[in-house]
Design a protein around this motif. Structure first.
Motif, mmCIF file in Angstrom:
data_model
loop_
_atom_site.group_PDB
_atom_site.id
_atom_site.type_symbol
_atom_site.label_atom_id
_atom_site.label_comp_id
_atom_site.label_asym_id
_atom_site.label_seq_id
_atom_site.Cartn_x
_atom_site.Cartn_y
_atom_site.Cartn_z
ATOM 1 N N ASP A 52 -0.008 -7.615 -0.476
ATOM 2 C CA ASP A 52 0.610 -6.329 -0.783
ATOM 3 C C ASP A 52 0.287 -5.844 -2.199
ATOM 4 O O ASP A 52 1.022 -5.010 -2.753
ATOM 5 N N ILE B 226 2.430 1.946 -1.198
ATOM 6 C CA ILE B 226 3.155 0.922 -1.950
ATOM 7 C C ILE B 226 3.461 1.405 -3.365
ATOM 8 O O ILE B 226 4.583 1.242 -3.867
ATOM 9 N N LYS C 175 -2.822 2.750 2.334
ATOM 10 C CA LYS C 175 -1.867 1.639 2.246
ATOM 11 C C LYS C 175 -1.432 1.405 0.801
ATOM 12 O O LYS C 175 -0.238 1.193 0.524
ATOM 13 N N ASN D 186 -2.170 -12.086 -2.747
ATOM 14 C CA ASN D 186 -1.030 -11.184 -2.530
ATOM 15 C C ASN D 186 -1.473 -10.030 -1.631
ATOM 16 O O ASN D 186 -2.061 -9.062 -2.105
ATOM 17 N N ALA E 28 -0.877 -3.510 -4.496
ATOM 18 C CA ALA E 28 -1.254 -2.097 -4.451
ATOM 19 C C ALA E 28 -2.498 -1.837 -5.297
ATOM 20 O O ALA E 28 -3.373 -1.053 -4.906
#
Length: 382
Positions: free
Chosen positions: A170, A201, A197, A168, A172
């Motif tokens: 993304d 998120i 980043k 994944n 966080a």
């Protein structure tokens, strides 16, 4: 050599042994770690690269000395990378589980969470490893990575975060945990990128505190890089200006030499001592094409550097009657012929040479032939 011996031993294996999915995943992780830093690559992988004719880049230092670190003084919380063997990773494809097996995995997962909450991070890692073997996920990898960070086993934590982000991108939690791991390794720029980043998120206060420390170091590194880049540009500019100034001076000197009708640094042999009759003390305003002819004639240049020839030429230029005694000297007559030809064709004649004198001596265009006056003297001719 050692490389030769490795190649010899490797050729003894004629067939590639079968590898399980877990073995292939381990090889892939080793390759990923080697790409990030060759210090993390196992010796067998480095040997294979060299056997195939490749080269291994030097390992990056985990954290520089305080004097070399542009981020500032040494951070006491920065640790050296651990040298522990890699922990087991999960399969690339999760196996099919029965309902009973699923219940057992969920129970183990809860035990891992409880151990983490109690500060028993080693137990939490063991339990999460069991879960990962049966039901790998980005979240479980990130949670095990968080336990590794608590033990300051940051290399293992980064490896787990990489696996989580492969599932994944993304995640966080994986981004922020990897940022924390890089913070404790002193990899400030990597930590800054991951934390920024991850916080974008899903923001949390704990990561914000880490991000504040990282941001100060990142700013110092960025400022030092800008300063270094500015110094490099200034040095390049100064060098370009120095070369341009040197080229300008060279052009001015060449132009001045051409306008003065002399070679740079003086005419070979010290110029024309005493001047040249009809041209007034030297050779002013020699046209560039004539100057080029003089310089391109090796024989003429050699004669100009002969003290005897130059002395004779000086005598003849000071007293045209002296030409008579050099009529039988082929070296001097040859020089006179060459100079007369050049001057006659490029400077309107050379006074005293009659516009084309030579071995037969000066003609009536310059001065009277004294050989026709047996009793003449220099005073009579003058």
């Amino acid at each position: 050599s050692s490389v030769t011996s490795r190649r010899t031993s490797s050729t003894a294996i004629t067939t590639m042994p079968s590898l399980s999915a877990e073995d292939i995943a381990a090889v892939r992780r080793a390759c990923d770690a080697a790409r990030a830093n060759s210090a993390d690559a196992p010796a067998c992988l480095l040997e294979l690269v060299m056997d195939w004719g490749g080269s291994v880049p030097p390992a990056e230092p985990p954290f520089p000395d305080a004097e070399e670190d542009p981020s500032g003084p040494a951070d006491p919380e920065v640790v050296a990378p651990e040298a522990d063997a890699p922990v087991a990773m999960g399969p690339e494809v999760a196996p099919e589980l029965s309902e009973k097996e699923m219940d057992e995995v969920m129970e183990t997962k809860q035990k891992a969470a409880d151990a983490f909450a109690d500060g028993r991070f080693e137990d939490a890692i063991d339990a999460y490893t069991v879960v990962i073997q049966s039901m790998p996920s980005a979240l479980v990898y990130a949670k095990r990575a968080e336990a590794f960070v608590r033990l300051r086993k940051c290399v293992a934590a980064i490896r787990d975060c990489d696996a989580a982000l492969a599932i994944n991108p993304d995640s966080a939690k994986a981004l922020k945990t990897r940022g924390a791991a890089n913070r404790f390794l002193g990899n400030w720029e990597r930590a800054h990128a991951d934390l920024a980043k991850g916080q974008a998120i899903d923001f949390d206060e704990t990561s914000a505190e880490i991000q504040k420390v990282v941001a100060e170091r990142y700013k110092a590194i960025h400022a030092a890089r800008l300063k270094k880049e500015a110094a490099r540009r200034d040095a390049e500019k100064a060098e370009r200006e120095r070369r341009a100034e040197a080229a300008r001076k060279a052009r001015e000197e060449a132009a001045a030499a051409a306008n003065a009708g002399s070679f740079p640094g003086g005419f070979p042999g010290g110029g024309f001592p005493g001047g040249m009759p009809g041209m007034g003390g030297g050779m002013p305003n020699i046209p560039p094409e004539l100057l080029s002819k003089l310089m391109s004639d090796p024989e003429l240049m050699a004669a100009m550097q002969n003290p005897r020839v130059m002395a004779a030429l000086q005598e003849c230029m000071g007293n045209p009657a002296a030409f008579a005694k050099y009529q039988s000297d082929p070296e001097i007559q040859n020089l006179i012929t060459k100079l007369s030809g050049l001057m006659g064709g490029g400077a309107g004649g050379m006074g005293g040479f009659g516009g084309g004198g030579g071995p037969s001596g000066p003609s009536s265009a310059g001065f009277e032939d004294v050989t026709d006056v047996p009793s003449a003297s220099v005073e009579d001719v003058d």
